[in-house]
Design a protein around this motif. Sequence first.
Motif, PDB file in Angstrom:
ATOM      1  N   MET A 132       0.835  -1.203   0.000  1.00 52.67           N
ATOM      2  CA  MET A 132       0.000   0.000   0.000  1.00 52.67           C
ATOM      3  C   MET A 132       0.875   1.260   0.000  1.00 52.67           C
ATOM      4  O   MET A 132       1.976   1.259   0.550  1.00 52.67           O
ATOM      5  N   TRP A 133       0.359   2.320  -0.617  1.00 51.98           N
ATOM      6  CA  TRP A 133       1.072   3.591  -0.719  1.00 51.98           C
ATOM      7  C   TRP A 133       0.139   4.699  -0.228  1.00 51.98           C
ATOM      8  O   TRP A 133      -1.067   4.510  -0.112  1.00 51.98           O
ATOM      9  N   PHE A 134       0.725   5.884   0.055  1.00 54.93           N
ATOM     10  CA  PHE A 134      -0.128   7.008   0.435  1.00 54.93           C
ATOM     11  C   PHE A 134       0.361   8.293  -0.226  1.00 54.93           C
ATOM     12  O   PHE A 134       1.556   8.469  -0.496  1.00 54.93           O
ATOM     13  N   LEU A 135      -0.592   9.178  -0.480  1.00 54.29           N
ATOM     14  CA  LEU A 135      -0.298  10.482  -1.049  1.00 54.29           C
ATOM     15  C   LEU A 135      -0.557  11.540   0.018  1.00 54.29           C
ATOM     16  O   LEU A 135      -1.676  11.644   0.532  1.00 54.29           O
ATOM     17  N   PRO A 136       0.456  12.320   0.405  1.00 58.77           N
ATOM     18  CA  PRO A 136       0.223  13.425   1.353  1.00 58.77           C
ATOM     19  C   PRO A 136      -0.731  14.447   0.747  1.00 58.77           C
ATOM     20  O   PRO A 136      -0.614  14.791  -0.442  1.00 58.77           O
ATOM     21  N   LEU A 137      -1.677  14.925   1.535  1.00 62.32           N
ATOM     22  CA  LEU A 137      -2.658  15.905   1.063  1.00 62.32           C
ATOM     23  C   LEU A 137      -2.485  17.217   1.825  1.00 62.32           C
ATOM     24  O   LEU A 137      -2.214  17.209   3.029  1.00 62.32           O
TER      25      LEU A 137
ATOM     26  N   LEU B 120      -0.225   2.722 -11.530  1.00 62.37           N
ATOM     27  CA  LEU B 120       0.786   1.831 -12.097  1.00 62.37           C
ATOM     28  C   LEU B 120       2.179   2.180 -11.565  1.00 62.37           C
ATOM     29  O   LEU B 120       2.999   1.293 -11.320  1.00 62.37           O
ATOM     30  N   ASP B 121       2.429   3.472 -11.372  1.00 57.35           N
ATOM     31  CA  ASP B 121       3.711   3.921 -10.839  1.00 57.35           C
ATOM     32  C   ASP B 121       3.442   4.869  -9.672  1.00 57.35           C
ATOM     33  O   ASP B 121       3.400   6.098  -9.846  1.00 57.35           O
ATOM     34  N   PRO B 122       3.242   4.329  -8.459  1.00 59.70           N
ATOM     35  CA  PRO B 122       2.900   5.169  -7.299  1.00 59.70           C
ATOM     36  C   PRO B 122       3.936   6.251  -7.020  1.00 59.70           C
ATOM     37  O   PRO B 122       3.588   7.381  -6.677  1.00 59.70           O
ATOM     38  N   SER B 123       5.196   5.914  -7.159  1.00 57.01           N
ATOM     39  CA  SER B 123       6.253   6.883  -6.887  1.00 57.01           C
ATOM     40  C   SER B 123       6.164   8.080  -7.824  1.00 57.01           C
ATOM     41  O   SER B 123       6.296   9.237  -7.404  1.00 57.01           O
ATOM     42  N   ALA B 124       5.923   7.816  -9.106  1.00 61.82           N
ATOM     43  CA  ALA B 124       5.797   8.897 -10.087  1.00 61.82           C
ATOM     44  C   ALA B 124       4.572   9.765  -9.801  1.00 61.82           C
ATOM     45  O   ALA B 124       4.534  10.941 -10.171  1.00 61.82           O
ATOM     46  N   ALA B 125       3.572   9.186  -9.115  1.00 62.13           N
ATOM     47  CA  ALA B 125       2.360   9.931  -8.769  1.00 62.13           C
ATOM     48  C   ALA B 125       2.531  10.721  -7.474  1.00 62.13           C
ATOM     49  O   ALA B 125       1.570  11.332  -6.986  1.00 62.13           O
ATOM     50  N   GLY B 126       3.757  10.729  -6.932  1.00 62.64           N
ATOM     51  CA  GLY B 126       4.029  11.486  -5.716  1.00 62.64           C
ATOM     52  C   GLY B 126       3.703  10.749  -4.436  1.00 62.64           C
ATOM     53  O   GLY B 126       3.642  11.360  -3.361  1.00 62.64           O
TER      54      GLY B 126
ATOM     55  N   ARG C 162      -4.103  10.160   1.313  1.00 62.70           N
ATOM     56  CA  ARG C 162      -4.951   9.304   0.473  1.00 62.70           C
ATOM     57  C   ARG C 162      -4.202   7.991   0.304  1.00 62.70           C
ATOM     58  O   ARG C 162      -3.084   7.970  -0.206  1.00 62.70           O
ATOM     59  N   VAL C 163      -4.806   6.896   0.770  1.00 64.66           N
ATOM     60  CA  VAL C 163      -4.142   5.591   0.776  1.00 64.66           C
ATOM     61  C   VAL C 163      -4.559   4.795  -0.453  1.00 64.66           C
ATOM     62  O   VAL C 163      -5.752   4.598  -0.715  1.00 64.66           O
ATOM     63  N   ALA C 164      -3.573   4.342  -1.202  1.00 65.98           N
ATOM     64  CA  ALA C 164      -3.814   3.532  -2.397  1.00 65.98           C
ATOM     65  C   ALA C 164      -3.714   2.055  -2.037  1.00 65.98           C
ATOM     66  O   ALA C 164      -2.716   1.611  -1.468  1.00 65.98           O
ATOM     67  N   VAL C 165      -4.777   1.319  -2.358  1.00 69.11           N
ATOM     68  CA  VAL C 165      -4.865  -0.099  -1.998  1.00 69.11           C
ATOM     69  C   VAL C 165      -4.997  -0.942  -3.264  1.00 69.11           C
ATOM     70  O   VAL C 165      -5.869  -0.672  -4.101  1.00 69.11           O
TER      71      VAL C 165
END
Length: 200
Positions: free
Chosen positions: A112-117, A174-180, A129-132
């Motif tokens: 799982m990844w997360f995006l700081p808001l 597809l690329d969480p890192s590229a999405a920040g 925002r947590v990506a599952v």
Amino acid sequence: MSSERAFWRWFEANEERFRTLSRDEVSGAVDAIVEHVQAYCDQLWALLGRDPDGSCELIITADGNAKYFGAVRRLVSAAPILSGWKFVALKPAQGFGFRGEHDGITFDPAEMWFLPLESAENAASVGIRVAVPGYSDDRRVNFIFGVRIALEMGLGEMAVATKLDYVDVCALPLDPSAAGMLRLTNLPEYLESCERQSGT
């Protein structure tokens, strides 16, 4: 007799049974404990577990509702000393080295990844925002609930309630890192950096 004492007198009378539960009996025992905990405060819940040292553990929780944290602490502070038992106020942090399931959905923090808001109204507000993997909009409520459980397991109930102002969920890019995005396992370090920046 205080309402706290009423609960603990009942628990003492039944604690031997709770120490020797079979796997099939745990759910019913938790239901019974919750019923008596909610006679004290109807916004509290309970969890049963076993500590790595072999002792039994009873966790009293407000299910993330900070308004009732005081009631949790009062109840646990009134607990008697019972051999083989540990009584814990609020779900403790366990780290993100687990893999759980809720309503048939797997929640693996390692995947799982997360995006700081950022908040336009409050710069000090912390949201994520947590990506599952496997996320679907038609089961959004289930995903949000499962993410909340995962966060409380990883960070602890107190930290989630006091350090995160907003939590959302989404599909995994597809690329969480590229999405920040950052890995969910890095969330504790991210929250520490937020606290340093805010001076708290």
